[in-house]
Design a protein around this motif. Structure first.
Motif, PDB file in Angstrom:
ATOM      1  N   GLU A   1       1.338  13.793  -7.203  1.00 37.00           N
ATOM      2  CA  GLU A   1       0.086  13.898  -6.546  1.00 37.00           C
ATOM      3  C   GLU A   1      -0.669  12.735  -6.055  1.00 37.00           C
ATOM      4  OE1 GLU A   1      -4.402  15.220  -8.857  1.00 37.00           O
ATOM      5  OE2 GLU A   1      -2.598  15.154 -10.075  1.00 37.00           O
ATOM      6  N   ARG A   2      -0.311  11.322  -6.625  1.00 36.72           N
ATOM      7  CA  ARG A   2      -1.151  10.500  -5.760  1.00 36.72           C
ATOM      8  C   ARG A   2      -0.391  10.396  -4.376  1.00 36.72           C
ATOM      9  NH1 ARG A   2       0.070   6.062  -9.826  1.00 36.72           N
ATOM     10  NH2 ARG A   2      -1.701   7.328 -10.983  1.00 36.72           N
ATOM     11  N   PHE A   3       1.032  10.159  -4.278  1.00 37.03           N
ATOM     12  CA  PHE A   3       1.582   9.821  -3.024  1.00 37.03           C
ATOM     13  C   PHE A   3       1.666  10.911  -2.076  1.00 37.03           C
ATOM     14  CE2 PHE A   3       2.962   6.310  -5.878  1.00 37.03           C
ATOM     15  CZ  PHE A   3       2.718   5.144  -4.916  1.00 37.03           C
ATOM     16  N   GLY A   4       2.006  12.304  -2.468  1.00 38.11           N
ATOM     17  CA  GLY A   4       1.886  13.476  -1.827  1.00 38.11           C
ATOM     18  C   GLY A   4       3.137  13.603  -1.287  1.00 38.11           C
ATOM     19  N   THR A   5       3.935  12.507  -0.751  1.00 36.43           N
ATOM     20  CA  THR A   5       5.377  12.652  -0.239  1.00 36.43           C
ATOM     21  C   THR A   5       6.300  11.807  -0.736  1.00 36.43           C
ATOM     22  OG1 THR A   5       4.916  11.052   1.585  1.00 36.43           O
ATOM     23  CG2 THR A   5       4.153  13.231   1.967  1.00 36.43           C
ATOM     24  N   PRO A   6       7.602  12.228  -0.917  1.00 36.13           N
ATOM     25  CA  PRO A   6       8.547  11.304  -1.719  1.00 36.13           C
ATOM     26  C   PRO A   6       8.733  10.057  -0.996  1.00 36.13           C
ATOM     27  CG  PRO A   6       9.666  13.120  -0.602  1.00 36.13           C
ATOM     28  CD  PRO A   6       8.177  13.628  -0.434  1.00 36.13           C
ATOM     29  N   GLN A   7       8.744   9.889   0.439  1.00 32.71           N
ATOM     30  CA  GLN A   7       9.146   8.806   1.294  1.00 32.71           C
ATOM     31  C   GLN A   7       8.271   7.710   0.709  1.00 32.71           C
ATOM     32  OE1 GLN A   7       8.414  11.960   2.391  1.00 32.71           O
ATOM     33  NE2 GLN A   7      10.590  12.571   3.495  1.00 32.71           N
ATOM     34  N   LEU A   8       7.029   7.763   0.469  1.00 27.13           N
ATOM     35  CA  LEU A   8       6.130   6.815  -0.003  1.00 27.13           C
ATOM     36  C   LEU A   8       6.602   6.304  -1.173  1.00 27.13           C
ATOM     37  CD1 LEU A   8       2.584   8.224   1.124  1.00 27.13           C
ATOM     38  CD2 LEU A   8       3.779   6.620   2.303  1.00 27.13           C
ATOM     39  N   LEU A   9       6.690   6.893  -2.244  1.00 27.12           N
ATOM     40  CA  LEU A   9       7.312   6.496  -3.440  1.00 27.12           C
ATOM     41  C   LEU A   9       8.704   5.990  -3.479  1.00 27.12           C
ATOM     42  CD1 LEU A   9       6.917   6.356  -6.356  1.00 27.12           C
ATOM     43  CD2 LEU A   9       7.728   8.535  -6.728  1.00 27.12           C
ATOM     44  N   VAL A  10       9.450   6.480  -2.769  1.00 32.22           N
ATOM     45  CA  VAL A  10      10.989   6.082  -2.619  1.00 32.22           C
ATOM     46  C   VAL A  10      10.987   4.643  -1.949  1.00 32.22           C
ATOM     47  CG1 VAL A  10      13.206   6.351  -1.656  1.00 32.22           C
ATOM     48  CG2 VAL A  10      12.164   8.020  -2.889  1.00 32.22           C
ATOM     49  N   GLY A  11      10.248   4.348  -1.030  1.00 33.90           N
ATOM     50  CA  GLY A  11       9.953   3.067  -0.263  1.00 33.90           C
ATOM     51  C   GLY A  11       9.339   1.987  -1.186  1.00 33.90           C
ATOM     52  N   ARG A  12       8.311   2.331  -1.920  1.00 32.03           N
ATOM     53  CA  ARG A  12       7.895   1.243  -2.892  1.00 32.03           C
ATOM     54  C   ARG A  12       8.913   1.021  -3.999  1.00 32.03           C
ATOM     55  NH1 ARG A  12       3.846   3.556  -0.330  1.00 32.03           N
ATOM     56  NH2 ARG A  12       1.740   2.601  -0.481  1.00 32.03           N
ATOM     57  N   LEU A  13       9.588   1.928  -4.358  1.00 35.28           N
ATOM     58  CA  LEU A  13      11.116   1.728  -5.319  1.00 35.28           C
ATOM     59  C   LEU A  13      11.945   0.666  -4.737  1.00 35.28           C
ATOM     60  CD1 LEU A  13      11.080   5.106  -7.154  1.00 35.28           C
ATOM     61  CD2 LEU A  13      10.289   2.763  -8.212  1.00 35.28           C
ATOM     62  N   ALA A  14      12.345   1.072  -3.606  1.00 33.26           N
ATOM     63  CA  ALA A  14      13.445   0.371  -2.934  1.00 33.26           C
ATOM     64  C   ALA A  14      12.874  -1.060  -2.572  1.00 33.26           C
ATOM     65  CB  ALA A  14      13.656   1.163  -1.549  1.00 33.26           C
ATOM     66  N   TRP A  15      11.428  -1.287  -2.175  1.00 33.67           N
ATOM     67  CA  TRP A  15      10.985  -2.586  -2.136  1.00 33.67           C
ATOM     68  C   TRP A  15      11.328  -3.306  -3.584  1.00 33.67           C
ATOM     69  CZ3 TRP A  15       6.220  -4.435  -4.139  1.00 33.67           C
ATOM     70  CH2 TRP A  15       5.474  -5.573  -3.572  1.00 33.67           C
ATOM     71  N   LEU A  16      10.724  -2.665  -4.645  1.00 30.59           N
ATOM     72  CA  LEU A  16      10.897  -3.467  -5.828  1.00 30.59           C
ATOM     73  C   LEU A  16      12.577  -3.780  -6.201  1.00 30.59           C
ATOM     74  CD1 LEU A  16       8.635  -1.411  -8.283  1.00 30.59           C
ATOM     75  CD2 LEU A  16       8.042  -3.598  -7.242  1.00 30.59           C
ATOM     76  N   MET A  17      13.297  -3.063  -5.515  1.00 27.14           N
ATOM     77  CA  MET A  17      14.701  -3.257  -5.936  1.00 27.14           C
ATOM     78  C   MET A  17      15.466  -4.297  -4.724  1.00 27.14           C
ATOM     79  SD  MET A  17      17.404   0.127  -6.025  1.00 27.14           S
ATOM     80  CE  MET A  17      16.285   0.930  -7.354  1.00 27.14           C
ATOM     81  N   GLY A  18      14.647  -4.758  -3.850  1.00 29.30           N
ATOM     82  CA  GLY A  18      14.888  -5.694  -2.943  1.00 29.30           C
ATOM     83  C   GLY A  18      15.624  -5.215  -1.891  1.00 29.30           C
TER      84      GLY A  18
END
Length: 328
Positions: free
Chosen positions: A275-292
Motif C-alpha cells: 500500500e505504501r510503495f504502490g509498485t514493486p520496483q520501489l520496494l525491491v530497489g530499497r532492499l537491494a540498496w540495503l543488500m549493498g
C-alpha cells in the motif's frame, strides 16, 4: 538421493525459498527471499518454493496463497514448487510430507540413534540448564537412560513422549559462504535435539534436512538467526546419507531501536508495504540498496539485479533499516 548436474559434471545451482505461512511476510522475510532468488539466478540456477507449514495451529492455507501472490508481485518467480503444485519432488508443503519424515525417522530409530523424551517444557526450564541464544534449554540427556519399565510407567500415566536424536560430544565446524567459520559442540551447546514433538508434529530440523536433501537443493540462503541450526542439520545430513548444500546466512534487518524485525511489525508487513510503495520496483530497489547491490535506493526489478549480485557486496553484520527510506 537427488543430484542435479549441468554441463560436464558441474552441479547446477538449486536454491530455495522456504517460508512459514503463519502470517503476512514482513520486510526481513522479503529481504531473505530476494537474496535467495538473486543468489540462484545470478549463477544461472533454479529456484524451488516450499511452504514450511508444519505447525497446524499457526499456519493456514490462505496465508500460503497470499505469500505466493506477494512473491509474484515482487517479481520473484520459481521453477518448481508452490502450495498446490505437483512436480518431481512434491508435495511442496511440509504438512503433506509426513511419510517422507516418517521414513527418515524410522531409519534413525532402527539404528538406535534416537529415544523417547518425557520431559515437559516447564520441567526443562525449571531444571536450571543453560540456554541457547534462542532461549531453548540445552538438553541434559536425562531421558537417555530410562529403562523399558520406566518408559512404560510414564506412558501409563498419560505422558506421551517427544523423540530426540542422540548427539555426540564433538565439535562440528563448517564455513558459511558469508559469515565464515562456525563451530559448535553438539552435546555442550545444543544437547540431544527433538525430531518429533510429543503431539506428533515433526520438528523443523528433521523436516528441512529431508526436504533439502531429497529435493536436490545445493544452496541454502536464509537469515543469520538460523546459523546455529546448521551443525544440527549437518549431523542429520550425514546420518541420513543425504547431500549437504552450501550455506549462506544473510544479516538480519533491525528496527531503529535495534530489535529484530518480525511479523509483529505490522507496518512493515507486505500488506502495508504494498500500500505504501504502490509498485514493486520501489520496494525491491530499497532492499537491494540495503543488500549493498545499489549505491542509492532507486527503483529496480529483480531480473535487473541478478547480474549485479555478488557475495562480496553483501554485508555480514545486521543492517539497521532507515525509517525515512521505508516510510516515504
Amino acid at each position: 538421493m537427488t543430484e542435479t548436474t549441468r554441463g560436464a559434471g558441474r552441479r547446477e545451482t538449486v536454491g530455495r525459498f522456504a517460508p512459514s505461512p503463519s502470517g503476512r511476510m514482513h520486510l526481513g522475510n522479503v529481504f531473505c527471499a530476494l537474496g535467495a532468488w538473486l543468489a540462484a539466478r545470478s549463477a544461472g540456477g533454479r529456484v524451488i518454493l516450499r511452504q514450511e507449514d508444519l505447525d497446524p495451529q499457526r499456519c493456514r492455507p490462505e496465508y500460503a496463497r497470499q505469500l505466493e501472490e506477494d512473491l509474484k508481485w515482487l517479481g520473484l518467480d520459481w521453477d518448481e514448487g508452490g502450495f498446490d503444485a505437483g512436480g518431481p519432488h512434491g508435495p511442496y508443503r511440509q504438512s503433506a510430507r509426513g511419510e517422507v519424515y516418517q521414513s527418515c525417522f524410522d531409519a534413525l530409530r532402527s539404528r538406535g540413534l534416537c529415544y523417547p523424551c518425557f520431559c515437559s517444557r516447564g520441567e526443562l526450564h525449571a531444571a536450571g540448564a543453560p540456554h541457547r541464544s534462542d532461549g531453548v534449554p540445552v538438553y541434559d540427556g536425562r531421558c537417555r537412560s530410562l529403562t523399558v519399565e520406566q518408559r512404560r510407567e510414564l506412558l501409563s500415566r498419560g505422558r506421551w513422549p517427544a523423540w530426540r536424536l542422540r548427539v555426540p560430544d564433538r565439535e562440528v565446524s563448517f564455513t558459511d559462504g558469508l559469515q565464515g567459520l562456525y563451530t559448535e559442540n553438539l552435546e555442550r551447546d545444543c544437547g540431544d535435539f527433538i525430531l518429533r514433538r510429543s503431539d506428533g508434529v515433526w520438528a523443523y530440523q528433521l523436516a528441512v534436512v529431508a526436504d533439502d536433501g531429497l529435493m536436490g537443493v545445493t544452496q541454502v540462503v536464509r537469515g543469520r538467526d538460523l546459523l546455529d541450526s546448521t551443525p544440527r542439520q549437518q549431523a542429520l545430513y550425514r546420518l541420513l546419507g543425504l547431500p549437504e548444500p552450501e550455506f549462506f546466512h544473510l544479516p538480519l534487518l533491525l528496527a531503529s531501536d535495534g530489535r529484530r524485525l518480525s511479523k509483529r511489525d505490522g507496518d512493515l508487513d507486505m500488506g502495508a508495504l504494498r500500500e505504501r510503495f504502490g509498485t514493486p520496483q520501489l520496494l525491491v530497489g530499497r532492499l537491494a540498496w540495503l543488500m549493498g547491490l545499489l549505491d542509492c535506493p532507486e527503483p529496480a526489478e529483480p531480473r535487473e539485479l541478478a547480474p549485479l549480485f555478488s557475495w562480496e557486496r553483501i554485508p555480514r553484520e545486521d543492517v539497521m533499516v532507515p525509517r525515512e527510506v521505508f516510510y516515504p
